[in-house]
Design an enzyme around this catalytic site. Structure first.
Site, PDB file in Angstrom:
ATOM      1  CB  SER A  46      -0.906  -0.003   1.229  1.00  0.00           C
ATOM      2  OG  SER A  46      -1.859   1.033   1.162  1.00  0.00           O
ATOM      3  CD  GLU A  47      -0.404   5.002  -3.869  1.00  0.00           C
ATOM      4  OE1 GLU A  47      -0.406   6.190  -4.201  1.00  0.00           O
ATOM      5  OE2 GLU A  47      -0.777   4.087  -4.628  1.00  0.00           O
ATOM      6  CG  ASN A  48      -1.290   4.037   2.997  1.00  0.00           C
ATOM      7  OD1 ASN A  48      -1.288   3.048   2.267  1.00  0.00           O
ATOM      8  ND2 ASN A  48      -1.889   4.029   4.166  1.00  0.00           N
ATOM      9  CB  SER A  88       6.029   3.656   0.444  1.00  0.00           C
ATOM     10  OG  SER A  88       4.968   3.034  -0.231  1.00  0.00           O
TER      11      SER A  88
END
Length: 218
Positions: A46-48, A88
């Site tokens: 998840s990019e967050n 990330s």
């Protein structure tokens, strides 16, 4: 509509193999986490800021500190790792992501992707899509085949592009299409539709594979 989205997400989940490191975009792509086949280990990014994304959290069992890139409450698997945004995106830009799964407003037959803005309308913005489509080894688009009857798969995109020639595979409720140098090749067709149906719903010519399969719901 829920059944259609579920069909698309289930089919997308079959694209992964054991050991894959996969990013899921916001919207429909987040549903894919609920349908990873048993017997294989896929680590979802998840990019967050974490890897080890699990299924959507059940009502009443939400952890306010665990949300996906779309702000939805999710679960995390035992091998979860949390990190900052630079790490990330370092994973994405460094080529460590096997595949990214994204939604789309439009896709062109050559793989061009438009998924971030409709001019004149308020939208959330590009987010990490620009990095994901260039950094991931494979880009899979999951979406409904049309938007209120209007074509979303086109000869050429009419909306501003996220990236050129980045899409490898398109999965809709009607079928599965591979982007090739010859054009869009339909490799699977859902039993609810005919070749004529999917072609009518598409704004560019389709090529039907000689080994065309039935797209299954399960």
């Amino acid at each position: 509509m829920a059944d259609i989205k579920e069909r698309i997400a289930k089919r997308c989940a079959k694209e992964f193999k054991d050991g894959d490191f996969v990013n899921l975009g916001i919207g429909l792509p987040t549903m894919v986490a609920d349908y990873i086949p048993e017997g294989i280990t896929v680590t979802l990014h998840s990019e967050n800021g974490f890897s080890g994304l699990g299924e959507l959290a059940k009502a009443g069992e939400e952890d306010v500190d665990i949300v996906n890139a779309g702000g939805m409450y999710v679960t995390a698997v035992d091998r979860v790792n949390y990190f900052d945004t630079s790490t990330s995106f370092g994973l994405v830009r460094g080529g460590h992501v096997e595949a990214t799964v994204l939604g789309a407003m439009e896709v062109a037959e050559n793989g061009d992707l438009a998924n971030w803005i409709v001019p004149g309308k308020k939208v959330a913005g590009m987010g990490g899509a620009m990095d994901l489509v260039t950094g991931a080894k494979r880009c899979i688009v999951v979406m409904q085949h049309t938007q209120k009857g209007a074509h979303k798969i086109l000869k050429k995109c009419t909306l501003p592009l996220t990236a050129e020639r980045c899409v490898d595979l398109i999965i809709t409720e009607m079928g599965v299409m591979e982007v090739t140098s010859q054009g869009l090749v339909v490799t699977e067709l859902h039993q609810d539709y005919t070749k004529e149906d999917i072609q009518k719903a598409t704004g560019c010519p389709l090529i039907f594979s000689d080994t065309l399969k039935i797209m299954e719901d399960n």
